[in-house]
Design an enzyme around this catalytic site. Structure first.
Site, PDB file in Angstrom:
ATOM      1  N   LYS A 188       0.841  -1.214   0.000  1.00 49.17           N
ATOM      2  CA  LYS A 188       0.000   0.000   0.000  1.00 49.17           C
ATOM      3  C   LYS A 188       0.868   1.253   0.000  1.00 49.17           C
ATOM      4  O   LYS A 188       2.072   1.197   0.321  1.00 49.17           O
ATOM      5  CB  LYS A 188      -0.879  -0.018   1.262  1.00 49.17           C
ATOM      6  CG  LYS A 188      -0.076   0.076   2.555  1.00 49.17           C
ATOM      7  CD  LYS A 188      -0.935  -0.157   3.795  1.00 49.17           C
ATOM      8  CE  LYS A 188      -0.092  -0.067   5.060  1.00 49.17           C
ATOM      9  NZ  LYS A 188      -0.874  -0.411   6.265  1.00 49.17           N
TER      10      LYS A 188
ATOM     11  N   ARG B 144     -10.252   0.743  15.031  1.00 47.19           N
ATOM     12  CA  ARG B 144     -10.132   1.372  13.717  1.00 47.19           C
ATOM     13  C   ARG B 144     -11.188   0.675  12.856  1.00 47.19           C
ATOM     14  O   ARG B 144     -12.354   0.690  13.224  1.00 47.19           O
ATOM     15  CB  ARG B 144      -8.680   1.206  13.223  1.00 47.19           C
ATOM     16  CG  ARG B 144      -8.251   2.247  12.214  1.00 47.19           C
ATOM     17  CD  ARG B 144      -6.753   2.182  11.913  1.00 47.19           C
ATOM     18  NE  ARG B 144      -6.388   0.991  11.148  1.00 47.19           N
ATOM     19  CZ  ARG B 144      -5.151   0.750  10.680  1.00 47.19           C
ATOM     20  NH1 ARG B 144      -4.180   1.611  10.898  1.00 47.19           N
ATOM     21  NH2 ARG B 144      -4.884  -0.328   9.989  1.00 47.19           N
TER      22      ARG B 144
ATOM     23  N   HIS C 258      -6.312  -6.652  13.241  1.00 44.02           N
ATOM     24  CA  HIS C 258      -5.057  -5.888  13.177  1.00 44.02           C
ATOM     25  C   HIS C 258      -4.698  -5.437  14.595  1.00 44.02           C
ATOM     26  O   HIS C 258      -5.568  -5.030  15.355  1.00 44.02           O
ATOM     27  CB  HIS C 258      -5.259  -4.673  12.262  1.00 44.02           C
ATOM     28  CG  HIS C 258      -3.997  -3.971  11.846  1.00 44.02           C
ATOM     29  ND1 HIS C 258      -2.903  -4.631  11.343  1.00 44.02           N
ATOM     30  CD2 HIS C 258      -3.684  -2.658  11.822  1.00 44.02           C
ATOM     31  CE1 HIS C 258      -1.959  -3.740  11.039  1.00 44.02           C
ATOM     32  NE2 HIS C 258      -2.402  -2.542  11.327  1.00 44.02           N
TER      33      HIS C 258
ATOM     34  N   ARG D 283       0.972 -10.653   7.487  1.00 44.47           N
ATOM     35  CA  ARG D 283       0.993  -9.510   6.566  1.00 44.47           C
ATOM     36  C   ARG D 283       2.235  -8.659   6.841  1.00 44.47           C
ATOM     37  O   ARG D 283       2.268  -7.868   7.778  1.00 44.47           O
ATOM     38  CB  ARG D 283      -0.278  -8.663   6.745  1.00 44.47           C
ATOM     39  CG  ARG D 283      -1.583  -9.458   6.618  1.00 44.47           C
ATOM     40  CD  ARG D 283      -2.802  -8.552   6.616  1.00 44.47           C
ATOM     41  NE  ARG D 283      -2.902  -7.714   7.797  1.00 44.47           N
ATOM     42  CZ  ARG D 283      -3.589  -8.011   8.905  1.00 44.47           C
ATOM     43  NH1 ARG D 283      -4.275  -9.147   8.981  1.00 44.47           N
ATOM     44  NH2 ARG D 283      -3.609  -7.179   9.930  1.00 44.47           N
TER      45      ARG D 283
ATOM     46  N   TYR E 146      15.880  29.902   7.358  1.00 42.43           N
ATOM     47  CA  TYR E 146      14.807  30.780   7.830  1.00 42.43           C
ATOM     48  C   TYR E 146      14.782  30.869   9.352  1.00 42.43           C
ATOM     49  O   TYR E 146      14.868  29.858  10.055  1.00 42.43           O
ATOM     50  CB  TYR E 146      13.452  30.250   7.370  1.00 42.43           C
ATOM     51  CG  TYR E 146      13.220  30.344   5.878  1.00 42.43           C
ATOM     52  CD1 TYR E 146      13.389  31.547   5.185  1.00 42.43           C
ATOM     53  CD2 TYR E 146      12.800  29.231   5.171  1.00 42.43           C
ATOM     54  CE1 TYR E 146      13.153  31.614   3.821  1.00 42.43           C
ATOM     55  CE2 TYR E 146      12.547  29.293   3.804  1.00 42.43           C
ATOM     56  CZ  TYR E 146      12.730  30.490   3.136  1.00 42.43           C
ATOM     57  OH  TYR E 146      12.486  30.558   1.786  1.00 42.43           O
TER      58      TYR E 146
ATOM     59  N   CYS F   1      13.848  23.813   4.371  1.00 42.68           N
ATOM     60  CA  CYS F   1      12.978  24.664   3.559  1.00 42.68           C
ATOM     61  C   CYS F   1      12.189  23.795   2.580  1.00 42.68           C
ATOM     62  O   CYS F   1      12.310  22.576   2.581  1.00 42.68           O
ATOM     63  CB  CYS F   1      13.807  25.689   2.788  1.00 42.68           C
ATOM     64  SG  CYS F   1      14.994  26.585   3.808  1.00 42.68           S
ATOM     65  N   MET F   2      11.394  24.429   1.731  1.00 45.13           N
ATOM     66  CA  MET F   2      10.566  23.661   0.801  1.00 45.13           C
ATOM     67  C   MET F   2      11.411  22.871  -0.200  1.00 45.13           C
ATOM     68  O   MET F   2      11.098  21.734  -0.540  1.00 45.13           O
ATOM     69  CB  MET F   2       9.607  24.587   0.053  1.00 45.13           C
ATOM     70  CG  MET F   2       8.575  23.833  -0.777  1.00 45.13           C
ATOM     71  SD  MET F   2       7.485  24.921  -1.698  1.00 45.13           S
ATOM     72  CE  MET F   2       6.538  25.683  -0.389  1.00 45.13           C
ATOM     73  N   ASP F   3      12.499  23.488  -0.666  1.00 44.90           N
ATOM     74  CA  ASP F   3      13.279  22.898  -1.758  1.00 44.90           C
ATOM     75  C   ASP F   3      14.698  22.534  -1.356  1.00 44.90           C
ATOM     76  O   ASP F   3      15.433  21.969  -2.162  1.00 44.90           O
ATOM     77  CB  ASP F   3      13.412  23.893  -2.913  1.00 44.90           C
ATOM     78  CG  ASP F   3      12.147  24.667  -3.150  1.00 44.90           C
ATOM     79  OD1 ASP F   3      11.109  24.016  -3.360  1.00 44.90           O
ATOM     80  OD2 ASP F   3      12.182  25.916  -3.093  1.00 44.90           O
TER      81      ASP F   3
HETATM   82  C1  LIG Z   1      -0.170  -1.415   6.875  1.00 50.34           C
HETATM   83  C2  LIG Z   1      -0.810  -2.647   7.321  1.00 50.34           C
HETATM   84  C3  LIG Z   1      -0.077  -3.840   7.471  1.00 50.34           C
HETATM   85  C4  LIG Z   1       1.428  -3.889   7.408  1.00 50.34           C
HETATM   86  O1  LIG Z   1       1.921  -3.433   8.641  1.00 50.34           O
HETATM   87  P1  LIG Z   1       3.497  -3.415   8.962  1.00 50.34           P
HETATM   88  O2  LIG Z   1       3.567  -2.972  10.361  1.00 50.34           O
HETATM   89  O3  LIG Z   1       4.090  -2.427   8.011  1.00 50.34           O
HETATM   90  O4  LIG Z   1       3.993  -4.780   8.717  1.00 50.34           O
HETATM   91  C5  LIG Z   1      -0.766  -4.994   7.757  1.00 50.34           C
HETATM   92  N1  LIG Z   1      -2.105  -4.978   7.890  1.00 50.34           N
HETATM   93  C6  LIG Z   1      -2.839  -3.858   7.787  1.00 50.34           C
HETATM   94  C7  LIG Z   1      -4.303  -3.914   7.963  1.00 50.34           C
HETATM   95  C8  LIG Z   1      -2.223  -2.648   7.525  1.00 50.34           C
HETATM   96  O5  LIG Z   1      -2.946  -1.525   7.455  1.00 50.34           O
END
Ligand SMILES: *Cc1c(COP(=O)(O)O)cnc(C)c1O
Length: 384
Positions: free
Chosen positions: A42, A140, A172, A228, A272, A319-321
């Protein structure tokens, strides 16, 4: 790197490191009941390039890819990816048809969402493959335990009607990078209870999964059928201070070439607001990347880069750049290379050190880097 064609600033991603990490992580979790492995790509693969990383992960034998949004999943399919693929985040009214037609497995949090998925599956002419999510304590996404039995009953009815298939039950963690945190045991307890309720409703999910990188590495009892791996796939320690050396290789190296080098006097203010005043005469270098490239402004006066053969501090605000580093008596000229962070080999700074300096996590450092950086993918194992 001093050729005139060398880029001003670049993010270099080593796909051999990705492949190494994917294989290494599988080894680390392989026991008699070895779980399947998902590589999470992702957010443009945490800033590493989703399509390229996905290909490397598949080449290294990952079983699944995971993304957050349906759009990410459809983009992966458009790139030619065909393996098991899971997407877990959508809003009501979002068009599931392209993802379902492309055999993307999706997440179900609510009864209303299951009905939406079923309607889209009929339109796509496919049986949607759905992973029901139980909220075990992150608060969540996912069904709270109080709604779970009803969700499972609804899902079972839809499954009996042939309208969808429940292929997964998942959750999760909230604090998997803190192995002693009581939430871990509590969440595993709720997860097992939820699996029991799903079973009683007649659901037989092939994939039960809850563990992200830290959970998979630190909690063997959280591996179930599938783990995951996000951050660890990119070679970054997901639980600093809690894992022995994992043998992972950071895949991302961020570099730039000095735009200018100059002498400043004692008492000169830098950048800055003059938040840094040179205590003595010194030499500074101008790095042509800033918060427009995702360099945290908080790195000002905190993070270090590698330049002129050593670590050099950022002076003044980012800074920005551009930002300014102090070279001191380090030998450097305009055009010379600066490494912001990378593998850490040779004592160079890492994304984790930048995160510590900026009061954030390594995830944010690598994921936010981008903007006008050129991103290149290299393969350190390819024949040269
Ligand atoms: C981002 C995410 C992961 C991966 O998590 P890591 O800590 O980067 O391994 C797994 N499951 C879900 C639902 C996530 O949002």
């Amino acid at each position: 790197m001093s050729s005139t064609s060398a880029p001003r600033a670049e993010i270099r991603v080593d796909l051999a490191a990705i492949r190494h990490n994917v294989r290494r992580l599988r080894d680390l979790v392989s026991a008699s009941d070895a779980p399947a492995v998902m590589t999470v790509v992702k957010a443009d693969a945490y800033g590493h390039g989703m399509v390229e990383v996905a290909r490397a992960a598949r080449a290294a034998g990952t079983d699944w890819l995971g993304v957050a949004t349906l759009d990410e999943a459809v983009a992966l399919r458009a790139s030619g990816d065909v393996g098991p693929l899971f997407a877990w985040l959508a809003v009501p009214g979002e068009d599931y048809v392209p993802a379902l037609a492309a055999a993307v497995e999706v997440a179900g949090y609510t009864v209303a969402q299951l009905d939406e998925i079923v309607t889209a599956g009929a339109a796509a002419g496919v049986t949607p493959q759905v992973h029901l999510k139980i909220d075990t304590g992150l608060s969540r996404g996912g069904s709270p335990l109080r709604d779970w039995a009803a969700l499972c009953a609804h899902a079972a009815g839809l499954e009996r009607a042939g309208s969808l298939a429940i292929t997964g039950v998942w959750s999760h963690f909230a604090a998997s990078d803190e192995p002693e945190h009581p939430a871990n045991d509590a969440q595993l307890g709720v997860f097992k209870e939820a699996l029991e309720i799903a079973d009683q409703a007649g659901l037989r999910p092939r994939w039960r999964h809850i563990a992200n990188s830290a959970g998979a590495l630190l909690r063997p009892d959280a591996r179930f059928d599938l783990v995951r791996f996000g951050l660890a796939s990119y070679g970054i320690d997901p639980a600093p201070g809690h894992c022995a050396d994992l043998g992972l290789i950071p895949a991302m190296t961020v570099r730039a070439r000095l735009a200018m080098v100059k002498q400043i006097d004692a008492g000169d203010g830098v950048s800055y607001g003059h938040t840094w005043i040179a205590p003595t005469a010194t030499r500074v270098g101008l790095v042509p990347a800033g918060y427009g490239e995702g360099i945290p402004r908080a790195a000002g006066n905190r993070a270090e880069v590698w330049a002129a053969g050593g670590r050099r501090p950022i002076r003044g605000v980012v800074c920005m750049d551009q930002f300014v580093i102090e070279l001191g008596d380090g030998e450097a000229a305009a055009g010379d290379e600066v490494e912001l962070f990378g593998t850490g080999a040779g004592g160079h700074p890492t994304a984790q050190e930048w995160a510590d300096a900026c009061g954030t996590i390594s995830y944010e450092i690598v994921t936010r880097i981008g903007g006008r950086f050129a991103r290149v993918h290299v393969d350190s194992e390819a024949a040269t």
